[in-house]
Write an enzyme that holds these catalytic residues in place. Structure first.
Site, PDB file in Angstrom:
ATOM      1  N   CYS A 126     -50.544  12.276 -60.026  1.00 19.79           N
ATOM      2  CA  CYS A 126     -49.889  13.511 -60.461  1.00 19.79           C
ATOM      3  C   CYS A 126     -48.771  13.157 -61.429  1.00 19.79           C
ATOM      4  CB  CYS A 126     -49.332  14.285 -59.269  1.00 19.79           C
ATOM      5  SG  CYS A 126     -48.454  15.788 -59.779  1.00 19.79           S
ATOM      6  N   HIS A 128     -46.457  15.179 -63.062  1.00 18.36           N
ATOM      7  CA  HIS A 128     -45.137  15.788 -62.871  1.00 18.36           C
ATOM      8  C   HIS A 128     -44.455  15.212 -61.629  1.00 18.36           C
ATOM      9  CE1 HIS A 128     -46.797  18.696 -59.840  1.00 18.36           C
ATOM     10  NE2 HIS A 128     -45.535  18.837 -59.484  1.00 18.36           N
TER      11      HIS A 128
END
Length: 207
Positions: A126, A128
């Protein structure tokens, strides 16, 4: 941007079995037979939520020095998935909540290890969340080597995060003198990351 808090609960059913197992298995966890306490740091990256779980999972799993990161994920998924629901679902979480469970890395270059979770289960990477984790690491002094940044008055540090996909390298920008750690702040600084190599398996397929 972030905030630090603890969440606990005693709903029974979903969490009571986990609490009982944790209380029986480790005396140094903050649990009792009918409650669970998880310590988390809530952050966001451009509005995308990240909940960093700093403690509350079984230490025999997340702090193990003899297992790989994927070997750590398997028992959390198969035996302790109620703790994911505990931190991701309402009323403590929401449909867009994203979790980052801190674990001991097994990669020699990693500053920290992480397992990613969300309302639907677990994921391998991921972007972010890696940006938020790098800011978390820089703000807490997990990375102490700073260098002069690309623009005047800035400094940079490197944060290596071992995720299930592999080693993700994040560059975090700070403001201040890189020779004086007390003067540095990451507030307003930018971050960028380099993920694991990718490739195109097949091109020009008719659809």
């Amino acid at each position: 941007m972030g905030s630090e808090d603890g969440v606990d609960g005693n709903e029974g059913g979903l969490f009571a079995a986990a609490a009982a197992r944790m209380a029986a298995g480790s005396a140094n966890l903050d649990v009792s037979p009918d409650s669970v306490c998880m310590n988390v740091v809530d952050m966001h990256t451009g509005g995308e939520a990240v909940r960093i779980v700093t403690s509350g999972y079984p230490k025999s799993v997340v702090d193990s020095s003899t297992t790989t990161i994927l070997q750590k994920r398997a028992p959390l998924r198969d035996e302790w998935d109620d703790l994911r629901k505990f931190t991701m679902f309402e009323p403590r979480g929401h449909s867009e909540m994203y979790g980052a469970i801190l674990v001991k890395p097994d990669h020699p270059e990693a500053h920290l290890g992480v397992l990613f979770s969300h309302c639907g289960g677990y994921s391998t990477m991921c972007g972010h969340a890696c940006i938020a984790l790098a800011r978390y690491a820089a703000d807490r002094g997990l990375c102490t080597t700073w260098r002069v940044g690309a623009t005047a008055g800035t400094a940079e540090t490197s944060v290596n995060i071992q995720a299930p996909c592999g080693l993700v390298r994040v560059e975090v920008e700070g403001r201040g003198n890189p020779q004086d750690a007390q003067s540095l702040t990451t507030r307003g600084g930018r971050s960028r990351f380099t993920s694991v190599p990718c490739f195109c398996l097949t091109a020009n397929l008719p659809v």
